[in-house]
Motif scaffolding. Structure first.
Motif, short mmCIF file in Angstrom:
data_model
loop_
_atom_site.label_atom_id
_atom_site.label_comp_id
_atom_site.label_asym_id
_atom_site.label_seq_id
_atom_site.Cartn_x
_atom_site.Cartn_y
_atom_site.Cartn_z
N GLU A 31 -4.08 -4.28 1.07
CA GLU A 31 -3.60 -3.61 -0.13
C GLU A 31 -3.09 -2.20 0.20
O GLU A 31 -2.05 -1.78 -0.29
N GLN A 32 -3.82 -1.50 1.07
CA GLN A 32 -3.40 -0.15 1.44
C GLN A 32 -2.10 -0.15 2.24
O GLN A 32 -1.21 0.66 1.98
N LEU A 34 0.27 -2.43 2.21
CA LEU A 34 1.34 -2.82 1.30
C LEU A 34 1.75 -1.63 0.43
O LEU A 34 2.94 -1.39 0.23
N ASN A 35 0.79 -0.87 -0.04
CA ASN A 35 1.11 0.31 -0.84
C ASN A 35 1.82 1.38 -0.02
O ASN A 35 2.77 2.01 -0.50
N ARG A 38 5.36 0.22 0.33
CA ARG A 38 6.05 0.37 -0.96
C ARG A 38 6.47 1.81 -1.19
O ARG A 38 7.58 2.07 -1.66
N GLN A 39 5.60 2.74 -0.85
CA GLN A 39 5.94 4.16 -1.02
C GLN A 39 7.10 4.56 -0.13
O GLN A 39 7.98 5.32 -0.53
N ARG A 42 10.29 3.10 -1.54
CA ARG A 42 10.70 3.92 -2.69
C ARG A 42 11.36 5.22 -2.23
O ARG A 42 12.30 5.70 -2.87
N ARG A 56 0.89 10.13 -1.91
CA ARG A 56 1.47 9.10 -2.79
C ARG A 56 0.74 7.77 -2.69
O ARG A 56 0.58 7.06 -3.68
N ALA A 57 0.33 7.41 -1.47
CA ALA A 57 -0.31 6.11 -1.26
C ALA A 57 -1.82 6.15 -1.48
O ALA A 57 -2.46 5.10 -1.57
#
Length: 121
Positions: A31-32, A34-35, A38-39, A42, A56-57
Motif C-alpha cells: 500500500e505504501q 503504491l501510494n 501515485r504521488q 501525480r 505527500r505519501a
C-alpha cells in the motif's frame, strides 16, 4: 471466442509477459509503495524532492528509501541529485499503461454476451 480489435495505442506499448507483469505487480504489492508511485505520477516528470514525497505519501526516512529502492529496481522510478536534494520521479509511464493494459487487453474475450466495459483509447 470474442476478439477485441487492437487500439492504435497497443502498437506503442510493450507486450508484457506474465513474468514481467507479475514482477512489476509485486513491486506495487505494498500500500505504501503504491501510494509513493501515485504521488510521483501525480507530480509528473519533474518529480518531487524526497522530503516533499515523504510528506505527500505519509512515508519518511528509511522506510521511504526502502520503498523507492524496490520501485527503482522494477524500473518504475528514478532518483537524481539536484544540488543538495534528491529528486524522485516516475519514469515508466508507458510500462504503467502496459501493465494496466495487461489486465484489460482480453476483457470479455471468453464472454458469450457483449461486454459492458469499454476502453477509452
Amino acid at each position: 471466442m470474442k476478439m477485441n480489435a487492437p487500439s492504435p495505442r497497443d502498437a506503442l506499448l510493450p507486450d508484457l509477459s506474465v513474468e514481467v507483469a507479475a514482477s512489476t505487480f509485486a513491486a506495487l504489492g505494498s500500500e505504501q509503495r503504491l501510494n509513493v508511485l501515485r504521488q510521483l505520477v501525480r507530480a509528473g516528470p519533474e518529480g518531487l524532492s524526497m522530503g516533499e514525497l515523504g510528506q505527500r505519501a505519509g512515508v519518511t526516512g528509511s522506510t521511504l528509501t526502502h520503498h523507492l529502492k524496490i520501485l527503482a529496481q522494477a524500473g518504475l522510478v528514478a532518483q537524481t541529485r539536484r544540488g543538495r536534494s534528491i529528486i524522485c520521479a516516475a519514469v515508466a509511464y508507458e510500462e504503467l499503461h502496459a501493465l494496466a493494459d495487461f489486465l484489460i487487453r482480453e476483457c470479455c474475450a471468453d464472454a458469450t454476451t457483449p461486454c459492458e466495459v469499454h476502453r477509452d483509447d
